[in-house]
Write a protein that holds these residues in place. Structure first.
Motif, mmCIF file in Angstrom:
data_model
loop_
_atom_site.group_PDB
_atom_site.id
_atom_site.type_symbol
_atom_site.label_atom_id
_atom_site.label_comp_id
_atom_site.label_asym_id
_atom_site.label_seq_id
_atom_site.Cartn_x
_atom_site.Cartn_y
_atom_site.Cartn_z
ATOM 1 N N THR A 1 -13.215 0.905 3.394
ATOM 2 C CA THR A 1 -14.261 0.392 4.266
ATOM 3 C C THR A 1 -14.113 -1.120 4.438
ATOM 4 O OG1 THR A 1 -15.806 -0.047 2.456
ATOM 5 C CG2 THR A 1 -15.826 2.182 3.420
ATOM 6 N N GLU A 2 -14.849 -1.662 5.385
ATOM 7 C CA GLU A 2 -14.805 -3.105 5.622
ATOM 8 C C GLU A 2 -15.302 -3.873 4.406
ATOM 9 O OE1 GLU A 2 -16.536 -6.400 8.821
ATOM 10 O OE2 GLU A 2 -16.617 -4.258 9.290
ATOM 11 N N HIS A 3 -16.361 -3.369 3.758
ATOM 12 C CA HIS A 3 -16.893 -4.041 2.572
ATOM 13 C C HIS A 3 -15.868 -4.032 1.437
ATOM 14 C CE1 HIS A 3 -20.858 -4.794 4.114
ATOM 15 N NE2 HIS A 3 -21.054 -3.517 4.383
ATOM 16 N N LEU A 4 -15.191 -2.896 1.247
ATOM 17 C CA LEU A 4 -14.187 -2.811 0.193
ATOM 18 C C LEU A 4 -12.991 -3.699 0.523
ATOM 19 C CD1 LEU A 4 -13.122 -1.712 -2.430
ATOM 20 C CD2 LEU A 4 -12.398 0.374 -1.240
ATOM 21 N N HIS A 5 -12.638 -3.756 1.783
ATOM 22 C CA HIS A 5 -11.562 -4.655 2.207
ATOM 23 C C HIS A 5 -11.859 -6.093 1.800
ATOM 24 C CE1 HIS A 5 -10.392 -7.443 5.708
ATOM 25 N NE2 HIS A 5 -9.361 -7.411 4.896
ATOM 26 N N ASP A 6 -13.081 -6.530 2.050
ATOM 27 C CA ASP A 6 -13.470 -7.899 1.689
ATOM 28 C C ASP A 6 -13.399 -8.115 0.178
ATOM 29 O OD1 ASP A 6 -13.896 -8.401 4.359
ATOM 30 O OD2 ASP A 6 -16.072 -8.129 4.264
ATOM 31 N N GLU A 7 -13.834 -7.105 -0.584
ATOM 32 C CA GLU A 7 -13.771 -7.212 -2.047
ATOM 33 C C GLU A 7 -12.336 -7.295 -2.546
ATOM 34 O OE1 GLU A 7 -16.337 -5.453 -5.149
ATOM 35 O OE2 GLU A 7 -16.978 -4.128 -3.519
ATOM 36 N N ILE A 8 -11.470 -6.477 -1.955
ATOM 37 C CA ILE A 8 -10.064 -6.474 -2.356
ATOM 38 C C ILE A 8 -9.423 -7.826 -2.069
ATOM 39 C CG2 ILE A 8 -7.783 -5.528 -1.800
ATOM 40 C CD1 ILE A 8 -9.156 -2.811 -1.399
ATOM 41 N N PHE A 12 -5.029 -4.479 6.875
ATOM 42 C CA PHE A 12 -4.904 -5.809 6.271
ATOM 43 C C PHE A 12 -3.716 -5.908 5.320
ATOM 44 C CE2 PHE A 12 -7.642 -3.157 3.673
ATOM 45 C CZ PHE A 12 -7.134 -3.338 2.394
ATOM 46 N N ALA A 13 -3.130 -4.765 4.933
ATOM 47 C CA ALA A 13 -2.056 -4.760 3.940
ATOM 48 C C ALA A 13 -0.780 -5.381 4.502
ATOM 49 C CB ALA A 13 -1.775 -3.332 3.478
ATOM 50 N N ASP A 14 -0.029 -6.076 3.639
ATOM 51 C CA ASP A 14 1.243 -6.667 4.049
ATOM 52 C C ASP A 14 2.267 -5.600 4.411
ATOM 53 O OD1 ASP A 14 0.275 -9.227 3.584
ATOM 54 O OD2 ASP A 14 0.988 -9.274 1.519
ATOM 55 N N MET A 26 0.835 -1.180 0.000
ATOM 56 C CA MET A 26 0.000 0.000 0.000
ATOM 57 C C MET A 26 0.876 1.238 0.000
ATOM 58 S SD MET A 26 -2.506 2.207 0.781
ATOM 59 C CE MET A 26 -2.142 2.755 2.421
ATOM 60 N N ILE A 27 0.529 2.225 -0.836
ATOM 61 C CA ILE A 27 1.340 3.429 -1.002
ATOM 62 C C ILE A 27 0.494 4.666 -0.693
ATOM 63 C CG2 ILE A 27 2.687 4.810 -2.619
ATOM 64 C CD1 ILE A 27 2.982 2.235 -4.292
ATOM 65 N N ILE A 28 1.053 5.568 0.120
ATOM 66 C CA ILE A 28 0.417 6.851 0.401
ATOM 67 C C ILE A 28 1.455 7.950 0.199
ATOM 68 C CG2 ILE A 28 -0.855 8.253 2.068
ATOM 69 C CD1 ILE A 28 -1.383 5.647 3.647
ATOM 70 N N ALA A 29 1.186 8.883 -0.698
ATOM 71 C CA ALA A 29 2.021 10.067 -0.846
ATOM 72 C C ALA A 29 1.408 11.165 0.010
ATOM 73 C CB ALA A 29 2.090 10.501 -2.308
ATOM 74 N N ALA A 30 2.205 11.781 0.898
ATOM 75 C CA ALA A 30 1.614 12.715 1.860
ATOM 76 C C ALA A 30 2.560 13.859 2.187
ATOM 77 C CB ALA A 30 1.253 11.968 3.142
ATOM 78 N N LYS A 31 1.960 14.977 2.560
ATOM 79 C CA LYS A 31 2.693 16.109 3.116
ATOM 80 C C LYS A 31 1.758 16.865 4.053
ATOM 81 C CE LYS A 31 5.381 20.253 2.106
ATOM 82 N NZ LYS A 31 5.958 21.146 1.062
ATOM 83 N N ASN A 32 2.195 17.048 5.285
ATOM 84 C CA ASN A 32 1.415 17.761 6.302
ATOM 85 C C ASN A 32 0.003 17.188 6.440
ATOM 86 O OD1 ASN A 32 3.581 19.465 6.838
ATOM 87 N ND2 ASN A 32 2.909 21.011 5.381
ATOM 88 N N GLU A 33 -0.060 15.870 6.580
ATOM 89 C CA GLU A 33 -1.336 15.169 6.722
ATOM 90 C C GLU A 33 -1.449 14.496 8.094
ATOM 91 O OE1 GLU A 33 -3.796 15.342 4.853
ATOM 92 O OE2 GLU A 33 -3.143 15.738 2.797
ATOM 93 N N GLY A 34 -0.827 15.119 9.102
ATOM 94 C CA GLY A 34 -0.834 14.535 10.432
ATOM 95 C C GLY A 34 -2.218 14.291 10.987
ATOM 96 N N ALA A 35 -3.185 15.134 10.630
ATOM 97 C CA ALA A 35 -4.543 14.996 11.155
ATOM 98 C C ALA A 35 -5.289 13.816 10.542
ATOM 99 C CB ALA A 35 -5.326 16.287 10.909
ATOM 100 N N GLN A 36 -4.810 13.312 9.383
ATOM 101 C CA GLN A 36 -5.555 12.275 8.673
ATOM 102 C C GLN A 36 -4.799 10.975 8.458
ATOM 103 O OE1 GLN A 36 -8.514 13.706 5.690
ATOM 104 N NE2 GLN A 36 -6.863 15.082 5.109
ATOM 105 N N LEU A 66 -1.729 -1.086 -3.780
ATOM 106 C CA LEU A 66 -2.913 -0.256 -3.609
ATOM 107 C C LEU A 66 -2.454 1.163 -3.349
ATOM 108 C CD1 LEU A 66 -6.022 0.125 -3.106
ATOM 109 C CD2 LEU A 66 -5.551 -0.429 -0.701
ATOM 110 N N SER A 67 -2.928 2.116 -4.130
ATOM 111 C CA SER A 67 -2.544 3.518 -3.975
ATOM 112 C C SER A 67 -3.691 4.308 -3.351
ATOM 113 C CB SER A 67 -2.178 4.121 -5.334
ATOM 114 O OG SER A 67 -1.993 5.518 -5.231
ATOM 115 N N LEU A 68 -3.383 5.027 -2.262
ATOM 116 C CA LEU A 68 -4.381 5.864 -1.593
ATOM 117 C C LEU A 68 -3.802 7.239 -1.311
ATOM 118 C CD1 LEU A 68 -6.140 3.736 1.202
ATOM 119 C CD2 LEU A 68 -7.038 4.334 -1.057
#
Length: 253
Positions: A81-88, A21-23, A1-11, A72-74
């Motif tokens: 969500t839990e439903h999307l997790h199950d689908e993935i 669930f990601a490895d 899973m990949i997250i590109a971030a800057k100053n996103e401490g609140a989220q 997975l890129s976010l």
């Protein structure tokens, strides 16, 4: 899973927790001045501090660093969500496809939008790592797959514009980025074109794509799209007009 971030401490913590669930979770932090990196590590992510080469190249770095079979890129303002997790989990066990488009359900100032072109908003986000790539657009770079792609049903929850200040900041940033992308690809504009494109963006969002069905917030979205589009083409006009003070070099700073 990949997250590109800057100053996103609140989220960043909530985003990472939604993909527990990601490895592996890789956060590419491009010089945050808040506690993004600290919170990401606390949530279990592997943080890489980098410069900012643009969204696409940054995501490509993440793909190159990843070791899992699927990527997975976010963004930090998105949740699985839990439903999307199950689908993935079910999807990556099947041989049918090499990548998947995921729908998004986005909010504007706390209200989730159902119309105006914001749903289902399918975007390619899940790809077999050896077949994954990213375009090099400055703003709206997108994931690519060297293979066959399918679609999942459950949406990513996207807290895209939390406040009015957030909306105004993104209007400026997105119109600038879109103008740069168009400029680097030889695009041109005029004041007339900027006005016409802005008006059409409003009509398309509010009437053609039925943004009016979202009530007052649908009108806000239509005006936002109109203004962002207008400023994109206005910037492009200024970037390509030697008589104006706004030169291309200023936009790349």
């Amino acid at each position: 899973m990949i997250i590109a971030a800057k100053n996103e401490g609140a989220q960043i913590g909530e985003c990472i927790n939604s993909v527990s669930f990601a490895d592996e979770v890789l956060v590419l932090d491009s010089g945050s001045t808040d506690d993004t990196a600290t919170r990401a590590r606390k949530a279990g992510a592997n943080v890489h501090t980098t410069d900012w080469p643009g969204y696409g190249p940054q995501q490509q770095r993440g793909i190159n660093l990843a070791t899992s079979d699927w990527v997975l890129s976010l963004d930090a303002d998105e949740r699985i969500t839990e439903h999307l997790h199950d689908e993935i989990q079910a999807a990556i066990c099947r041989p049918d496809f090499d990548g998947y488009f995921l729908p998004r359900h986005s909010s504007l100032c706390g209200v989730f939008i159902e119309h105006g072109g914001w749903r289902p908003d399918y975007t390619l986000r899940l790809v077999r790592r050896p077949l994954a790539g990213f375009t090099d657009h400055f703003l709206h770079a997108h994931m690519t797959v060297n293979g066959k792609a399918g679609h999942l049903k459950s949406p990513i929850v996207h807290y895209s514009y939390r406040t009015l200040d957030d909306l105004l900041e993104k209007m400026n940033r997105y119109s600038k980025g879109a103008a740069i992308d168009s400029f680097t690809r030889g695009g041109s504009s005029s004041l007339t074109k900027a006005l016409a494109k802005g008006i059409w963006a409003f009509v398309r969002t509010y009437f053609v794509r039925q943004g009016f069905r979202d009530g007052h917030i649908g009108l806000v979205l239509a005006i936002y799209n109109a203004q962002t589009t207008y400023y994109k083409y206005l910037r492009l006009w200024m970037m390509t007009n030697d008589k104006l003070k706004e030169t291309p070099k200023k936009f790349f700073k």
